[in-house]
Design an enzyme around this catalytic site. Structure first.
Site, mmCIF file in Angstrom:
data_model
loop_
_atom_site.group_PDB
_atom_site.id
_atom_site.type_symbol
_atom_site.label_atom_id
_atom_site.label_comp_id
_atom_site.label_asym_id
_atom_site.label_seq_id
_atom_site.Cartn_x
_atom_site.Cartn_y
_atom_site.Cartn_z
ATOM 1 N N SER A 139 -34.454 -56.116 -1.831
ATOM 2 C CA SER A 139 -34.325 -55.024 -0.854
ATOM 3 C C SER A 139 -33.046 -54.207 -1.082
ATOM 4 C CB SER A 139 -34.295 -55.599 0.554
ATOM 5 O OG SER A 139 -33.040 -56.218 0.765
ATOM 6 N N CYS A 140 -32.946 -53.124 -0.350
ATOM 7 C CA CYS A 140 -31.764 -52.253 -0.444
ATOM 8 C C CYS A 140 -30.482 -53.018 -0.099
ATOM 9 C CB CYS A 140 -31.928 -51.041 0.469
ATOM 10 S SG CYS A 140 -32.529 -51.445 2.125
ATOM 11 N N ASN A 141 -30.523 -53.814 0.975
ATOM 12 C CA ASN A 141 -29.333 -54.581 1.363
ATOM 13 C C ASN A 141 -28.988 -55.632 0.312
ATOM 14 O OD1 ASN A 141 -28.209 -53.790 3.989
ATOM 15 N ND2 ASN A 141 -30.276 -54.186 4.764
ATOM 16 N N ARG A 168 -28.897 -49.597 9.218
ATOM 17 C CA ARG A 168 -29.389 -48.356 9.835
ATOM 18 C C ARG A 168 -30.655 -48.680 10.639
ATOM 19 N NH1 ARG A 168 -33.694 -49.545 7.965
ATOM 20 N NH2 ARG A 168 -34.802 -48.755 6.130
ATOM 21 N N GLY A 195 -28.928 -63.443 3.083
ATOM 22 C CA GLY A 195 -28.267 -64.439 2.211
ATOM 23 C C GLY A 195 -29.284 -65.145 1.318
ATOM 24 N N HIS A 220 -26.731 -48.197 5.329
ATOM 25 C CA HIS A 220 -26.302 -49.507 5.826
ATOM 26 C C HIS A 220 -24.799 -49.644 5.533
ATOM 27 C CE1 HIS A 220 -30.467 -50.851 6.129
ATOM 28 N NE2 HIS A 220 -30.658 -50.761 4.822
ATOM 29 N N GLN A 301 -29.831 -46.698 1.704
ATOM 30 C CA GLN A 301 -31.017 -47.567 1.680
ATOM 31 C C GLN A 301 -32.224 -46.937 1.000
ATOM 32 O OE1 GLN A 301 -29.912 -46.040 4.465
ATOM 33 N NE2 GLN A 301 -31.655 -44.899 5.265
HETATM 34 P P1 NAP Z 1 -43.084 -45.565 3.474
HETATM 35 O O1 NAP Z 1 -42.097 -44.476 3.418
HETATM 36 O O2 NAP Z 1 -43.796 -45.841 4.746
HETATM 37 O O3 NAP Z 1 -44.155 -45.282 2.321
HETATM 38 C C1 NAP Z 1 -45.254 -46.149 2.153
HETATM 39 C C2 NAP Z 1 -46.288 -45.508 1.245
HETATM 40 O O4 NAP Z 1 -47.388 -46.423 1.117
HETATM 41 C C3 NAP Z 1 -46.880 -44.212 1.763
HETATM 42 O O5 NAP Z 1 -47.073 -43.337 0.686
HETATM 43 C C4 NAP Z 1 -48.239 -44.624 2.318
HETATM 44 O O6 NAP Z 1 -49.209 -43.604 2.155
HETATM 45 C C5 NAP Z 1 -48.619 -45.770 1.440
HETATM 46 N N1 NAP Z 1 -49.525 -46.710 2.135
HETATM 47 C C6 NAP Z 1 -49.572 -47.015 3.434
HETATM 48 N N2 NAP Z 1 -50.537 -47.921 3.661
HETATM 49 C C7 NAP Z 1 -51.119 -48.169 2.475
HETATM 50 C C8 NAP Z 1 -52.194 -48.991 2.056
HETATM 51 N N3 NAP Z 1 -52.868 -49.766 2.921
HETATM 52 N N4 NAP Z 1 -52.533 -49.008 0.742
HETATM 53 C C9 NAP Z 1 -51.871 -48.245 -0.145
HETATM 54 N N5 NAP Z 1 -50.841 -47.421 0.209
HETATM 55 C C10 NAP Z 1 -50.462 -47.407 1.508
HETATM 56 O O7 NAP Z 1 -42.437 -46.960 3.049
HETATM 57 P P2 NAP Z 1 -41.084 -47.170 2.216
HETATM 58 O O8 NAP Z 1 -39.922 -47.054 3.147
HETATM 59 O O9 NAP Z 1 -41.122 -46.372 0.995
HETATM 60 O O10 NAP Z 1 -41.194 -48.731 1.883
HETATM 61 C C11 NAP Z 1 -41.966 -49.202 0.794
HETATM 62 C C12 NAP Z 1 -41.452 -50.572 0.390
HETATM 63 O O11 NAP Z 1 -40.096 -50.430 -0.032
HETATM 64 C C13 NAP Z 1 -41.436 -51.631 1.496
HETATM 65 O O12 NAP Z 1 -41.620 -52.899 0.917
HETATM 66 C C14 NAP Z 1 -40.023 -51.535 2.030
HETATM 67 O O13 NAP Z 1 -39.590 -52.696 2.695
HETATM 68 C C15 NAP Z 1 -39.258 -51.308 0.741
HETATM 69 N N6 NAP Z 1 -37.944 -50.677 0.874
HETATM 70 C C16 NAP Z 1 -37.746 -49.656 1.744
HETATM 71 C C17 NAP Z 1 -36.476 -49.093 1.851
HETATM 72 C C18 NAP Z 1 -36.192 -47.983 2.814
HETATM 73 O O14 NAP Z 1 -35.066 -47.808 3.198
HETATM 74 N N7 NAP Z 1 -37.151 -47.184 3.218
HETATM 75 C C19 NAP Z 1 -35.437 -49.574 1.065
HETATM 76 C C20 NAP Z 1 -35.696 -50.587 0.119
HETATM 77 C C21 NAP Z 1 -36.952 -51.146 0.047
HETATM 78 P P3 NAP Z 1 -49.611 -42.634 3.357
HETATM 79 O O15 NAP Z 1 -48.337 -42.026 3.863
HETATM 80 O O16 NAP Z 1 -50.528 -41.670 2.712
HETATM 81 O O17 NAP Z 1 -50.274 -43.526 4.379
#
Ligand code: NAP
Length: 337
Positions: A139-141, A168, A195, A220, A301
């Site tokens: 993850s980012c953290n 955040r 951790g 964060h 993040q």
């Molecule tokens: P997000 O902005 O909500 O984007 C998710 C994407 O997945 C959207 O394009 C969505 O498409 C698509 N999606 C939703 N439901 C789906 C399904 N059933 N099948 C296929 N595609 C689907 O999420 P994100 O923040 O990028 O997070 C993605 C991953 O990265 C997660 O594991 C998260 O924990 C991790 N992450 C996030 C961050 C952060 O700060 N955001 C940082 C590090 C890691 P539609 O919009 O068309 O529904």
């Protein structure tokens, strides 16, 4: 040239798509969306082929007048690897499909380590993921913690880490998440999961974390207390972090005393989406007392772990055995310090 698919074109997926496109040894063959919204429109405008990840929704895209290249089933066969950037929990379910198709897959930090079986951080365990079929970029953290702890461990050994993470509440575009006026111990239990997550890539690190959510969307912020194995001077830590790729020292005395100002600096860098891929460590916070190192850092993040997905592609497709060469290649293409 390796063919990469991006399943989920949201906060992380659109950044990974741009990061892959910036490299000269891999290309994005297609990105997926479930909804024909502005992100789907922009993906097409940027020249990405668009696939529908829920086949029953093809009609919605046609009604919206968006030109699709097919459903996700038609994308799989064109790929060497898929980077799954769907919301947490969905990636683990998608893994079953990738396995059936015999397709390698990279997952993001929202997935549980046990569901994927292997985690990845470019600086921590690149070699362990070399040639692997499935891995999860932490993850980012966790990426933020590994980026600074690894070089310090290499310099003088780490006995034990304790860290307090101020997280955040939501990403800037998330209108339905909070808190908007509260400080929330999150998770409310101690230690937090961060951790143990570090130990999925820095296997022997003795680290305990606790975390809070606060009403901010920018970054964060982490506060670290690190018991050291051997004596070092503050200047040696400063030099080490200064010379560590994907880490930046920030000085409060130069007007960079807050996450707001650090992100203003990121905007001034003129990168796409104002991303700050580097972990920002406050130089003035670095101090050593009674063999214990203290420092504070900030993590963008939305972008910090994105270059790690590019390195994971090179490792898993056996394109580059040397982590440093992949890191440098990724950095150069993305203009990362
Ligand atoms: P997000 O902005 O909500 O984007 C998710 C994407 O997945 C959207 O394009 C969505 O498409 C698509 N999606 C939703 N439901 C789906 C399904 N059933 N099948 C296929 N595609 C689907 O999420 P994100 O923040 O990028 O997070 C993605 C991953 O990265 C997660 O594991 C998260 O924990 C991790 N992450 C996030 C961050 C952060 O700060 N955001 C940082 C590090 C890691 P539609 O919009 O068309 O529904």
């Amino acid at each position: 040239m390796k063919s990469v698919g991006i399943n989920g074109y949201g906060t992380i997926g659109k950044r990974v798509a741009d990061a892959v496109s910036a490299q000269d040894d891999m290309e994005v063959v297609g990105v997926t969306k479930t909804k024909p919204d502005f992100e789907a429109e922009l993906a097409l405008k940027k020249g990405f082929d668009l696939y529908v990840s829920i086949p029953e929704r093809v009609k919605l895209f046609e009604e919206a007048g968006l030109e699709i290249s097919g459903t996700i089933d038609e994308l799989y066969d064109k790929l060497d690897i898929i980077v799954d950037c769907t919301p947490e929990g969905i990636g683990a379910k998608n893994k079953e499909m990738y396995e059936k198709k015999g397709l390698k897959g990279i997952f993001q930090g929202g997935e549980k380590h046990d569901a994927i079986g292997l985690s990845f951080n470019s600086f921590s365990n690149y070699g362990d993921v070399y040639g692997a079929d499935y891995a999860r970029v932490v993850s980012c953290n966790t990426t933020g913690l590994c980026r600074t702890l690894k070089p310090i461990d290499d310099l003088c050994g780490i006995k034990k880490v304790r860290a307090v993470m101020v997280r955040r509440g939501a990403d800037p575009a998330q209108v339905k998440k909070g808190p908007i006026n509260s400080i929330v111990p999150n998770p409310p239990t101690v230690p937090s999961h961060h951790g143990p997550d570090v130990k999925t890539v820095l296997y022997d690190m003795d680290i305990t974390t606790m975390a809070l959510l606060v009403p901010t969307t920018l970054m964060h912020q982490h506060n670290l207390m690190v018991e050291l194995e051997s004596e070092v001077e503050v200047d040696e830590i400063i030099d080490t972090l200064n010379n560590t790729s994907r880490v930046m020292l920030m000085e409060a005395s130069k007007g960079l005393g807050s996450t707001a100002e650090v992100m203003e600096f990121a905007r001034d860098l003129g990168r796409s989406r104002n991303d700050l891929f580097e972990i920002a460590v406050w130089k003035e916070s670095i101090n050593i007392a009674d063999g214990e190192l203290y420092y504070m850092q900030a993590v963008h993040q939305e972008s910090d772990a994105v270059p790690e997905s590019v390195d994971a592609i090179r490792a898993m497709l056996e394109m580059e055995e040397d982590p440093q060469k992949s890191i440098q290649k990724t950095n150069k293409a993305m203009n990362i310090f």
